[in-house]
Design an enzyme around this catalytic site. Structure first.
Site, PDB file in Angstrom:
ATOM      1  N   SER A 169      11.655 -17.138  26.961  1.00  0.00           N
ATOM      2  CA  SER A 169      11.703 -18.570  26.673  1.00  0.00           C
ATOM      3  C   SER A 169      11.069 -18.908  25.334  1.00  0.00           C
ATOM      4  O   SER A 169      11.418 -19.923  24.711  1.00  0.00           O
ATOM      5  CB  SER A 169      11.014 -19.362  27.792  1.00  0.00           C
ATOM      6  N   ASP A 414       0.542 -26.486  29.875  1.00  0.00           N
ATOM      7  CA  ASP A 414       1.268 -25.285  29.445  1.00  0.00           C
ATOM      8  C   ASP A 414       0.747 -24.885  28.067  1.00  0.00           C
ATOM      9  O   ASP A 414       1.050 -25.525  27.051  1.00  0.00           O
ATOM     10  CB  ASP A 414       2.767 -25.584  29.364  1.00  0.00           C
ATOM     11  N   HIS A 417       3.930 -22.195  25.796  1.00  0.00           N
ATOM     12  CA  HIS A 417       5.068 -22.648  25.001  1.00  0.00           C
ATOM     13  C   HIS A 417       4.619 -23.646  23.935  1.00  0.00           C
ATOM     14  O   HIS A 417       3.515 -24.183  23.993  1.00  0.00           O
ATOM     15  CB  HIS A 417       6.134 -23.252  25.917  1.00  0.00           C
TER      16      HIS A 417
END
Length: 435
Positions: A169, A414, A417
């Site tokens: 990702s 998070d 990311h």
């Protein structure tokens, strides 16, 4: 003209008044001076064009009277010239050593509102991030300059080619960044996007070019590509095969691989040779660096046996650091990356979210390959960017974080990311410089 009419004297000769003579001589001298200066300027211009980078200072032109669109076009054309003449030498430029410099006038080439291809997971501004200073930090290497990302230059370099990102990702966010950096210069009818579960393709018809992404979080096969297995203890990596996915990679002109975070699911990983048909039977728990080396050697063997280095450039992007322990940067009472608004300034900083042992695995595997692979080291420059993560301005499991979840950043922020636009744009700036 009237001031040149002759006065006739008694002798019959024509006399010209002294004042008229002085005026004519002054005018003639002014014309000679102006002509000489013009020749000097033309000579200087000719000399300058032969050595572009000797132009150290030029008077600024008054562009206030020009239409804004005309000014933008001229700036774009100038940038094309500058970037085409700029020689970036990766042997001379260590992009990993440098500092982040705040530029209050810096504006991203896109936003998560203007680019329709950004996943909600990375759309921090759209998801309510209140400040935008994280967009105005520019990476400045110590001993060189990285040219700015120029969309026209990028697409000209990709003309007639396939650029393919392969990985997890984080690699998908770099792919989305690249697409968003260039898509605005391509007319609506000349671009398209197709997405499947694992394979995404953006095409620019005018350039006969494609910018693609293939989902392969471990690069090699695993039982958790899709659907994702959340229980890390049940994940199994088939370290000896890329056959089910490599057919999508063949024929690409530029290949950009990455894989790291998915390997960091603990000190040991379950590795398998052969088929997944027997489930966990036959899987062996290995130290993570050992399993990582086996998986990368399988990838390296595919590259060496399949890729034509005369046609295809291969890149490997190093690990993207995580920032889940605020004590690493001197805030033992902090909440991971939540509420961080500036990069770390200490050049010696290295957090617990990056593993040098794993980085050595990459360098040793690449070093022994027959095919030349360019390793782009984005780890150190990304280490400083504790402020650039999606934090609580993201989604999880396909759903936006609720107000209650946002109120608990220690559990839900998070810090893996990155926001888009944001740090991955710098990774692509470095990638374009290598191209």
């Amino acid at each position: 003209m009237s001031f040149l009419i002759l006065n006739r004297g008694a002798v019959g000769g024509a006399k010209i008044p002294l004042s008229i003579i002085v005026l004519v001589l002054c005018g003639f001298m002014f014309f000679v001076l102006l002509y000489t200066e013009r020749i000097s300027l033309m000579s200087s211009s000719s000399s300058s064009s032969s050595n572009f980078f000797r132009l150290k200072s030029c008077p600024k032109k008054d562009i206030s009277s020009k239409p804004k669109e005309k000014v933008r076009e001229e700036r774009s054309e100038n940038m094309d010239v500058l970037d085409d003449r700029f020689e970036f030498d990766p042997e001379e430029c260590n992009v990993a050593a440098g500092k982040w410099v705040y530029n209050s006038s810096a504006e991203p080439l896109y936003t998560d509102e203007s680019c329709p291809y950004i996943d909600r997971q990375f759309s921090c501004m759209k998801n309510g991030r209140p400040e935008t200073d994280y967009l105005r930090w520019e990476w400045q290497p110590d001993d060189c300059t990285i040219p700015r990302f120029n969309p026209k230059l990028a697409m000209n370099k990709l003309r007639g080619k396939r650029l393919l990102f392969v990985g997890d990702s984080l690699q998908r966010s770099q792919w989305e960044s690249f697409v968003c950096l260039v898509e605005s210069i391509i007319p609506e009818g000349e671009k398209s996007m197709k997405r499947s579960k694992k394979y995404f393709v953006f095409k620019a018809k005018e350039y006969n070019a494609s910018i693609e992404f293939y989902w392969a979080p471990f690069i090699v096969e695993s039982n958790t590509d899709l659907p994702v297995i959340l229980d890390m203890k049940k994940r199994i990596v088939k370290v000896d095969s890329v056959e089910d996915r490599s057919k999508y990679w063949e024929g690409a002109d530029i290949l950009v691989f990455n894989t790291y975070v998915w390997w960091m699911s603990g000190l040991r990983m379950k590795a398998l040779w052969g088929s997944f048909g027997n489930g966990e039977r036959g899987a062996e728990a290995l130290d993570t660096p050992v399993a990582y080396r086996l998986g990368l050697k399988t990838w390296a063997n595919w590259v060496d046996s399949t890729v034509d280095s005369n046609k295809t450039k291969v890149f490997f992007t190093t690990m993207s650091p995580t920032h889940s322990r605020s004590a690493d940067w001197g805030k033992p009472n902090g909440t991971k990356c939540f509420n961080e608004t500036e990069p770390v300034k200490d050049k010696r900083f290295w957090g617990t979210g990056s593993n040098k042992q794993m980085m050595k695995v990459v360098s040793s595997v690449v070093k022994n390959m027959a095919t030349h692979v360019t390793v782009i080291n984005i780890t150190q420059l990304s280490e400083y960017r504790i402020d650039a993560h999606t934090s609580v301005y993201t989604e999880t499991g396909g759903k936006m974080l609720t107000a209650e979840q946002r109120a608990d950043p220690m559990r839900n922020a998070d810090c893996i990311h990155w926001c888009l636009p944001g740090l991955p744009d710098t990774w692509n700036r470095i990638l374009l410089a290598h191209l």
